[in-house]
Structure formats: C-alpha cells, structure tokens
Design an enzyme around this catalytic site. Structure first.
Site, PDB file in Angstrom:
ATOM      1  N   ARG A 151      -2.661  29.167  39.176  1.00 35.21           N
ATOM      2  CA  ARG A 151      -4.153  29.501  39.046  1.00 35.21           C
ATOM      3  C   ARG A 151      -4.219  29.928  37.666  1.00 35.21           C
ATOM      4  O   ARG A 151      -5.194  29.872  36.850  1.00 35.21           O
ATOM      5  CB  ARG A 151      -4.627  30.526  39.858  1.00 35.21           C
ATOM      6  CG  ARG A 151      -5.367  29.848  41.465  1.00 35.21           C
ATOM      7  CD  ARG A 151      -4.681  28.943  42.144  1.00 35.21           C
ATOM      8  NE  ARG A 151      -4.707  28.255  43.169  1.00 35.21           N
ATOM      9  CZ  ARG A 151      -4.724  28.971  44.650  1.00 35.21           C
ATOM     10  NH1 ARG A 151      -3.962  30.122  44.644  1.00 35.21           N
ATOM     11  NH2 ARG A 151      -5.206  28.222  45.281  1.00 35.21           N
ATOM     12  N   ASP A 180      -0.199  24.440  42.407  1.00 36.46           N
ATOM     13  CA  ASP A 180      -1.457  24.468  43.175  1.00 36.46           C
ATOM     14  C   ASP A 180      -2.535  23.458  42.524  1.00 36.46           C
ATOM     15  O   ASP A 180      -2.140  22.966  41.677  1.00 36.46           O
ATOM     16  CB  ASP A 180      -1.707  25.922  43.244  1.00 36.46           C
ATOM     17  CG  ASP A 180      -2.404  26.240  44.765  1.00 36.46           C
ATOM     18  OD1 ASP A 180      -3.388  25.355  45.075  1.00 36.46           O
ATOM     19  OD2 ASP A 180      -1.888  26.986  45.517  1.00 36.46           O
ATOM     20  N   HIS A 241      -2.890  21.723  48.522  1.00 35.30           N
ATOM     21  CA  HIS A 241      -2.886  22.285  47.216  1.00 35.30           C
ATOM     22  C   HIS A 241      -2.126  21.544  46.403  1.00 35.30           C
ATOM     23  O   HIS A 241      -1.263  22.194  45.226  1.00 35.30           O
ATOM     24  CB  HIS A 241      -2.026  23.727  47.534  1.00 35.30           C
ATOM     25  CG  HIS A 241      -3.113  24.728  48.286  1.00 35.30           C
ATOM     26  ND1 HIS A 241      -4.254  25.416  47.500  1.00 35.30           N
ATOM     27  CD2 HIS A 241      -3.027  24.887  49.570  1.00 35.30           C
ATOM     28  CE1 HIS A 241      -4.843  26.117  48.524  1.00 35.30           C
ATOM     29  NE2 HIS A 241      -4.383  26.078  49.656  1.00 35.30           N
ATOM     30  N   GLU A 298      -3.806  25.285  54.478  1.00 39.98           N
ATOM     31  CA  GLU A 298      -5.118  24.745  54.197  1.00 39.98           C
ATOM     32  C   GLU A 298      -5.328  23.609  53.944  1.00 39.98           C
ATOM     33  O   GLU A 298      -6.229  23.057  53.340  1.00 39.98           O
ATOM     34  CB  GLU A 298      -5.528  25.880  53.196  1.00 39.98           C
ATOM     35  CG  GLU A 298      -5.578  27.029  53.481  1.00 39.98           C
ATOM     36  CD  GLU A 298      -5.988  27.823  52.207  1.00 39.98           C
ATOM     37  OE1 GLU A 298      -6.608  29.147  52.461  1.00 39.98           O
ATOM     38  OE2 GLU A 298      -5.741  27.773  50.980  1.00 39.98           O
ATOM     39  N   TRP A 366       3.736  34.687  57.957  1.00 43.66           N
ATOM     40  CA  TRP A 366       2.237  34.957  58.573  1.00 43.66           C
ATOM     41  C   TRP A 366       1.349  35.386  57.445  1.00 43.66           C
ATOM     42  O   TRP A 366       1.834  36.657  56.918  1.00 43.66           O
ATOM     43  CB  TRP A 366       2.731  35.989  59.623  1.00 43.66           C
ATOM     44  CG  TRP A 366       1.410  36.423  60.508  1.00 43.66           C
ATOM     45  CD1 TRP A 366       0.391  35.367  60.681  1.00 43.66           C
ATOM     46  CD2 TRP A 366       0.868  37.828  60.496  1.00 43.66           C
ATOM     47  NE1 TRP A 366      -0.641  36.395  61.526  1.00 43.66           N
ATOM     48  CE2 TRP A 366      -0.255  37.586  61.282  1.00 43.66           C
ATOM     49  CE3 TRP A 366       1.489  38.898  60.481  1.00 43.66           C
ATOM     50  CZ2 TRP A 366      -0.881  38.776  61.661  1.00 43.66           C
ATOM     51  CZ3 TRP A 366       0.582  39.901  60.705  1.00 43.66           C
ATOM     52  CH2 TRP A 366      -0.681  40.030  61.425  1.00 43.66           C
ATOM     53  N   TYR A 394      -2.527  40.898  50.720  1.00 41.52           N
ATOM     54  CA  TYR A 394      -2.902  40.235  49.645  1.00 41.52           C
ATOM     55  C   TYR A 394      -3.253  41.201  48.508  1.00 41.52           C
ATOM     56  O   TYR A 394      -4.377  42.021  48.877  1.00 41.52           O
ATOM     57  CB  TYR A 394      -4.087  39.313  50.321  1.00 41.52           C
ATOM     58  CG  TYR A 394      -3.239  38.024  50.808  1.00 41.52           C
ATOM     59  CD1 TYR A 394      -2.292  38.011  50.959  1.00 41.52           C
ATOM     60  CD2 TYR A 394      -4.301  37.089  50.748  1.00 41.52           C
ATOM     61  CE1 TYR A 394      -1.605  36.729  51.614  1.00 41.52           C
ATOM     62  CE2 TYR A 394      -3.908  35.569  51.098  1.00 41.52           C
ATOM     63  CZ  TYR A 394      -2.481  35.618  51.517  1.00 41.52           C
ATOM     64  OH  TYR A 394      -2.088  34.383  52.021  1.00 41.52           O
TER      65      TYR A 394
HETATM   66  C1  TNX Z   1      -5.155  31.541  50.687  1.00 44.11           C
HETATM   67  S1  TNX Z   1      -2.494  32.115  51.626  1.00 44.11           S
HETATM   68  C2  TNX Z   1      -4.592  30.518  50.300  1.00 44.11           C
HETATM   69  C3  TNX Z   1      -4.401  30.693  48.808  1.00 44.11           C
HETATM   70  C4  TNX Z   1      -5.388  31.500  48.141  1.00 44.11           C
HETATM   71  C5  TNX Z   1      -5.588  32.835  49.027  1.00 44.11           C
HETATM   72  C6  TNX Z   1      -6.590  33.552  48.118  1.00 44.11           C
HETATM   73  C7  TNX Z   1      -2.586  30.646  51.462  1.00 44.11           C
HETATM   74  C8  TNX Z   1      -1.438  30.078  52.277  1.00 44.11           C
HETATM   75  N1  TNX Z   1      -3.452  29.941  51.013  1.00 44.11           N
HETATM   76  O1  TNX Z   1      -4.225  29.084  48.284  1.00 44.11           O
HETATM   77  O2  TNX Z   1      -5.153  31.645  46.718  1.00 44.11           O
HETATM   78  O3  TNX Z   1      -6.223  32.285  49.933  1.00 44.11           O
HETATM   79  O4  TNX Z   1      -6.480  34.780  48.589  1.00 44.11           O
END
Ligand code: TNX
Length: 523
Positions: A151, A180, A241, A298, A366, A394
């Site tokens: 990022r 990403d 991603h 995701e 996790w 985080y």
């Molecule tokens: C979730 S944690 C994501 C990231 C984002 C983040 C922002 C994860 C496995 N994926 O792609 O940057 O939240 O907090």
C-alpha cells in the site's frame, strides 16, 4: 529541543523510581538483585569460549565502545555458548556481580538475546549495572511484526532500522507483505513486468513511480535479519489482493469489479498455477525460512466474475466444486501443494482453515478477532496458529481516543490492551497450547504514507507486543512496565523515531492526519 528537555525532565522523575525491576524490554522471565554494582568503561575485557561466543563478544564490545563510558571497568565480561547447558531454545542466563558479567546459553539465539539484554542494561544504566541474576526464555516461539509495503513503500533503510529495534526487543519474525492491490514490491527475474508495471503506484496515487526491492536488496535484508536472529516470511497474496500482478499480466487475471477490478487470479487456468509456481521458485530461493505466506484472505471482495464467467462456472461443475467458495478452496489447496513442492510450508490467513489443506503442510494466522470460532476451528483441525487478531494486534487501528486517522471496531487498540493480550482470549486455546506458536503485530498501510506516521503507529506499542510475546504471564505487570517505558522512549528519541507518547497523549500531533476524520469503522 523543547521536546527533548521535557522528555529529560520526565525521565529524571521516572528513572528515580522504575521500581524493583531491571530496565529490560521485554521483562525477563526471572530477575533478582544481588549486592554490588558493575561499572562499565573504556577497553573492557570481553571474552568468548570460541566460535559464535567470540563473535558475539566482539559485537558487544563494539556497541559498548559506542556508548563511550569513561569509568574504569570493574571486571570482565564473558560469553559462553555450551549446548549441554539445561536452557531452553532462545533462553540465556545473565549473572552480574561487582567483578564480572557472565552470559550463558545453549543456543546461538539465546546467547544473542543475552547480549541484547546486556546492551539494554548498559544503555539504560548509563554505564553502571546493579548486580543481578537473570534467567530468561520466551513464552512464545513466534514473536512477530508485519509490515505492508504494497500500500505504501518505505524502503531498505527503514526496514533495517525496524529490524534493529525488533532484535533489541527479542522479536524474531518479520512478516513482509510485499504484494497487494496497489503495488508489487519484489523483483522477479522471470516476469519483469511485475516490477515495470506492477510496482507502479501506491494506495494514494496509482501513478506513483515504481518502487520495489531488487533481489540483491532482498538478499541483503534477509542476511541483515539473520544476523539478528530474525526470520523473514514473505507474503505473496492470492487468489485475492492480486491486482498489481494481474495489471502486469492480465492473462492470469480472474477479474473483479469496480474498485476491485483485477482483484483475483484466474482460478481455472493451468497457466495461472504455472505462473505462481515460477514466481515461488524465485521467492523460495531468496528467503531461507521454512514458511511462505500465500494470503488467502477476502477473496469475496473481487471474485464477482467467478459467478458469471462461463468457463469458470463449467470448471466448478466438472470438478464437483459445488460453488465459488469450493473453487476458492480448490485454489488454496493447489497453492499449498505448490509451496510444499518448493520444500516450504504454507501460511494462510484464517480463511484457509476451511479450504481442506492438511495441517502438516500449512499454518494459520488468526486475524478476525470477531470470529474466535475460526481460531478454535483452526486448533481443532490440528493447525499451528499465530495470533494477530485485529483487536488488539492490528497496528492500523488508532491507539488513542482523540486520534483521527486509522481503524476502529467497537473500540481501538491502546497499548494497555496489547499488554494484556492474550489474557482475554486465552480460554479459547485451552488444551491446544502447543499449537499456539505465538503472536504478531500487523501494520497495514492504507492510511500510512509518511515515515513519521509509520513510526507513530508502531511505537511504543511494539514494546508491549514484545513483552506479551516473550514474558511469561506471571512475570508481567503493566504498572511496572509503564514505569520503565519512558526509558525506551528516550532510546527511540536517539534513533529519531516519532512515537506516540502515552504519558503526554496530546503533546505531539498525530502525523498525516487530514483535516477531516478518516476512521474506518467496523469494516
Ligand atoms: C484486512 S487482514 C486485510 C488487509 C487490510 C486490513 C486493514 C487481512 C488478511 N486482510 O488487506 O489491509 O484488513 O486493516
């Protein structure tokens, strides 16, 4: 200047009373005081019992010289590496009397940590160290920090500085999120467009000039980390991603929509798996650690075309994968096998628990704090787990109520919550203690563009992460920790790190904060 003076005044107040504890970060498992004081000074005699112990002695000597203590040394320092000593992996003992300092360990990592403790005692004691005995070993094997450089890209010097501080804090794993949506950050010789096209852009500016690490730089950083007993775990995020890759090589793109265009790999083409395998060949060569992180998170953000593409739909039917989730799991199993074929073990975000990969070949991170059931499921299915739940681990979550930039999820991540971790969730891991490998502080950088903002999100919370990961629960006490923390803040001052000061939360502006609030709530 004003800031320094103020800090010194506060420090003076605190140093006068850090209590009956040594100025060590993280707090050791066991410490006791003896009578006497050891004085450091010029030309101190430092010996080792050969090999690595000699090397560590030289490193200690170099650092102590830099402190320029002027006194007359009250004795000598010895480093002893003896594999027959009954000390756990990474453990060490440190014995300090008025006349000598002796550091003993049964492993190189243990001796290194003994040296790091000595350096902290010397630094914070300004050349004189109270006689004491320390018997120390970590609570968890995996003590990690993750940095997202896709990022926003920060570069070699910053990474090395963080590796130095991690070593001082006895953190041993650097998880490097190198790929990403906005940018691909690692040179791959076989696929030059990954860097000529994929490395262009960042979260704020899709046209920002290409930024990435060359393979030579990667090797240099890996060696720099190894000398500090830090393993680097590279992450190549897939099948989601993957935007930067798919922009460079659209032939492996599995589509996506709107904001998430090109978000996924094409899950049905053999060419995709060949492409991934070729990239992983180079990654596996560059990183000697036993793990490669393949993401796996995701996918639903950008797999819309999986639902409509006739070729993908036919593939789901032919292979009896039931639906798009089944297809996602198929992809993860293939990725896992590719990683295994390179002699490595896969790590995935906690979605991979559902993919049907074998716990012999994969470890789980996790991250969904709101789904402790996923942690339990991973454990019940036999997976080793590293814990990095959004709350409190985080680092892109804000750390103070008035901060205006970052994430929030029914609350934020103050240093106190990190210090308490894993206390509040430990009951979920009962009877699975052996599978809990450790924990990690993860910094996602969508809202972190500047160096001082990066520092601000990481420090001083990383000191609490180190303590939660290293110090046994019964040796932790947050009020004692907060009493000595100003010493570490002063050290960060000498490094030019712009940290958040929990003792004067309103004194320094939050860097990079826009006029208007930029808080991502619960999502
Ligand atoms: C979730 S944690 C994501 C990231 C984002 C983040 C922002 C994860 C496995 N994926 O792609 O940057 O939240 O907090």
């Amino acid at each position: 200047m004003k800031r320094l003076l103020l800090m010194n005044a506060i420090l003076w107040l605190f140093v006068a009373g850090i209590g009956a504890q040594l100025p060590l970060f993280p707090t050791p498992a066991k410490q006791s005081f003896q009578r006497g004081t050891f004085t450091l000074g010029k030309n101190i005699s430092i010996t080792g019992n050969g090999g690595y112990a000699d090397q560590i002695g030289k490193e200690a000597s170099r650092t102590l010289e830099e402190f320029s203590f002027t006194g007359t040394p009250s004795g000598e320092i010895s480093f002893i590496l003896d594999t027959s000593l009954p000390l756990p992996a990474e453990g060490y003992t440190l014995t300090i009397t008025g006349e000598h300092i002796r550091i003993e360990a049964s492993s190189e990592a243990g001796l290194f940590y003994g040296k790091e403790s000595l350096i902290q005692l010397a630094r914070f004691g300004q050349g004189s160290i109270r006689a004491c005995k320390v018997k120390d070993a970590p609570r968890f094997r995996w003590r990690g920090f993750m940095l997202d450089e896709s990022r926003h890209f920060f570069g070699k010097e910053k990474v090395k500085q963080y590796l130095d501080i991690m070593a001082s804090l006895k953190l041993n794993t650097f998880h490097w999120h190198l790929t990403d949506e906005p940018g691909w950050r690692i040179e791959i010789k076989k696929y030059p467009k990954l860097t000529t096209i994929g490395s262009v852009g960042n979260w704020h500016d899709p046209d920002a000039p290409a930024q990435f690490y060359t393979q030579e730089e990667i090797k240099e950083i890996v060696a720099y980390a190894a000398a500090r007993h830090i393993t680097i775990i590279p992450e190549f995020d897939m099948p989601g991603h993957a935007t930067a890759v798919c922009r460079a090589y659209p032939e492996v793109s599995g589509g996506g929509e709107g904001k998430w265009e090109h978000f996924t790999f094409h899950p049905c083409k053999e060419a995709t798996y060949e492409f991934i395998s070729n990239i992983l060949d180079e990654i596996a060569q560059l990183f000697p650690g036993s793990y490669i992180h393949i993401g796996g998170d995701e996918v639903h953000y950008g797999n819309q075309s999986w639902f409509t593409d006739p070729e993908i739909q036919a593939f789901i039917k032919e292979n009896d994968l039931k639906n798009e989730s089944g297809l996602e799991h198929y992809f993860v199993r293939r990725a896992c096998d590719i990683v295994a074929s390179k002699g490595k073990k896969m790590i995935g975000w906690d979605e991979v628990v559902d993919a049907g990969v074998s716990p012999d070949k994969a470890m789980v991170m996790w991250w969904r704090h709101d789904k402790p059931s996923q942690l339990v499921k991973a454990l019940e299915n036999g997976f080793d787990v590293v814990m990095t739940p959004r709350r409190p681990l985080y680092a892109d979550f804000v750390q103070y109520q008035s901060h205006k930039t970052g994430r929030n999820w029914n609350g934020y991540n103050p240093i106190e919550d990190i210090y308490r971790f894993p206390g509040p969730i430990i009951h979920f891991t009962k009877n699975f203690e052996d599978q809990i490998k450790g924990m990690q502080f993860s910094l996602w950088t969508e809202r972190v563009a500047e160096m001082n903002r990066l520092d601000f999100m990481v420090f001083p919370r990383l000191t609490a992460v180190a303590e939660s990961a290293w110090t046994p629960a019964k040796s932790k006490e947050s009020s004692l920790f907060m009493r000595k923390l100003p010493l570490f803040l002063e050290y960060l001052d000498t490094l030019g790190i712009y940290y958040f000061n929990p003792f004067q939360p309103d004194a320094y502006p939050e860097p990079g904060a826009p006029e208007k609030e930029d808080i991502l709530q619960n999502g």
